[in-house]
Design a protein around this motif. Structure first.
Motif, PDB file in Angstrom:
ATOM      1  N   SER A 283      39.720  41.865  41.522  1.00  0.00           N
ATOM      2  CA  SER A 283      39.285  43.060  42.259  1.00  0.00           C
ATOM      3  C   SER A 283      40.300  43.383  43.335  1.00  0.00           C
ATOM      4  CB  SER A 283      37.905  42.849  42.888  1.00  0.00           C
ATOM      5  OG  SER A 283      37.980  41.978  44.004  1.00  0.00           O
TER       6      SER A 283
ATOM      7  N   TYR B  42      34.654  32.000  37.348  1.00  0.00           N
ATOM      8  CA  TYR B  42      33.228  31.693  37.275  1.00  0.00           C
ATOM      9  C   TYR B  42      32.963  30.838  36.050  1.00  0.00           C
ATOM     10  CZ  TYR B  42      32.496  35.850  40.277  1.00  0.00           C
ATOM     11  OH  TYR B  42      32.512  36.771  41.283  1.00  0.00           O
TER      12      TYR B  42
ATOM     13  N   PHE C 292      39.131  35.596  40.586  1.00  0.00           N
ATOM     14  CA  PHE C 292      37.970  34.706  40.642  1.00  0.00           C
ATOM     15  C   PHE C 292      37.852  33.933  39.335  1.00  0.00           C
ATOM     16  CE2 PHE C 292      36.099  37.021  44.249  1.00  0.00           C
ATOM     17  CZ  PHE C 292      36.699  38.256  44.122  1.00  0.00           C
TER      18      PHE C 292
ATOM     19  N   LEU D 110      34.571  32.609  32.920  1.00  0.00           N
ATOM     20  CA  LEU D 110      34.928  34.011  33.102  1.00  0.00           C
ATOM     21  C   LEU D 110      35.890  34.158  34.272  1.00  0.00           C
ATOM     22  CD1 LEU D 110      31.442  35.763  32.766  1.00  0.00           C
ATOM     23  CD2 LEU D 110      33.182  35.490  31.019  1.00  0.00           C
TER      24      LEU D 110
ATOM     25  N   PHE E 143      38.113  31.091  44.126  1.00  0.00           N
ATOM     26  CA  PHE E 143      38.703  32.412  44.156  1.00  0.00           C
ATOM     27  C   PHE E 143      39.995  32.388  44.957  1.00  0.00           C
ATOM     28  CE2 PHE E 143      37.498  33.719  48.437  1.00  0.00           C
ATOM     29  CZ  PHE E 143      36.409  32.916  48.701  1.00  0.00           C
TER      30      PHE E 143
ATOM     31  N   ASN F 203      42.528  40.081  44.718  1.00  0.00           N
ATOM     32  CA  ASN F 203      41.528  39.021  44.519  1.00  0.00           C
ATOM     33  C   ASN F 203      41.415  38.624  43.062  1.00  0.00           C
ATOM     34  OD1 ASN F 203      40.793  39.230  47.267  1.00  0.00           O
ATOM     35  ND2 ASN F 203      39.294  40.824  46.795  1.00  0.00           N
TER      36      ASN F 203
ATOM     37  N   TYR G 108      42.676  35.099  47.170  1.00  0.00           N
ATOM     38  CA  TYR G 108      42.818  36.417  47.774  1.00  0.00           C
ATOM     39  C   TYR G 108      44.287  36.812  47.953  1.00  0.00           C
ATOM     40  CZ  TYR G 108      42.989  33.324  51.812  1.00  0.00           C
ATOM     41  OH  TYR G 108      43.288  32.313  52.677  1.00  0.00           O
TER      42      TYR G 108
END
Lengths: 119, 115
Positions: B94, B35, B33, B90, B48, B31, B50
């Motif tokens: 994960s 932000y 992302f 940002l 995001f 993952n 995956y």
């Protein structure tokens, strides 16, 4: 949809004292994870502590501990013996753990609490 | 240690320019992302991913696109930068797994100013 609320935009605490940051969340799920992240000034966001909702015992990491009240949907962070290096923006966050695997494992963040440490 | 790096700490661009923000992670995370962080608004998810070439819109995707051609790299693209896209961006990554308490690891951020 889940929401995370941090009602204290800013807080101050005297060095060596104890401070508690509040966080409430709203969810209809019973299985989830909660996190507190710390973002020091001009530095990277890092994980402070995590709590799994199915665990009744409150998580602790050195001077950091949580008060997890599942029925009240409350997840506060207590910092003991505050140090100058604890000055940062703190974010409370929620992640679901239920259902079929859903892409992304998104985390929902609160708006943050800026913590000042007074020498 | 997990490392998430972002191509620039500070960036100044003009209105209408095409802007690329790059993010690289070295821990084989599924993952990734993007932000944006604004005072009083916290972190808001833009997009995001995956998996390679897989992406999903977050809460505020308008004006942005993303690209993930390799597992370790996730790019955020502002097709035509506008002043209201001035912000801190940002990147995070994960491991995948709904039933595990995987944390997100964050990069240092890119402060973008559009003039």
């Amino acid at each position: 949809a889940q929401t995370v609320t941090q009602s204290q935009p800013e807080m101050s605490v005297q060095e060596a004292e104890t401070v508690t940051l509040s966080c409430t969340y709203d969810t209809s799920e019973s299985d989830y994870y909660l996190f507190w992240y710390k973002q020091p000034p001009s530095r990277q966001m890092i994980l402070v502590i995590r709590q799994e909702a199915y665990k009744q015992q409150n998580a602790t990491e050195n001077r950091f501990s949580v008060n997890f009240q599942k029925a009240a949907k409350s997840f506060s962070l207590k910092i003991s013996d505050s140090q100058l290096g604890d000055a940062a923006m703190y974010f409370c966050a929620y992640r679901s753990a239920e259902g079929l695997f859903v892409s992304g494992d998104k985390i929902i963040f609160g708006k943050g609490t800026r913590l000042h440490i007074l020498p | 240690d997990v490392k998430v790096t972002q191509s620039s700490r500070y960036l100044v661009k003009r209105t209408g320019e095409k802007v690329f923000l790059e993010c690289v992670q070295d821990m084989d995370h599924e993952n990734m992302f993007w932000y944006r962080q604004d005072p009083g608004l916290g972190l808001r998810l833009i997009y995001f991913s995956y998996d390679v070439k897989m992406k999903e819109k977050g809460d505020i995707p308008e004006g942005y696109s993303v690209s993930r051609e390799k597992k370790e790299r996730f790019s955020l693209i502002l097709e035509s930068a506008s002043t209201n896209q001035t912000s801190m961006y940002l990147c995070a990554s994960s491991l995948a797994g709904r039933n595990l308490a995987h944390e997100q690891y964050f990069g240092p951020g890119t402060r973008l100013t559009v003039t």
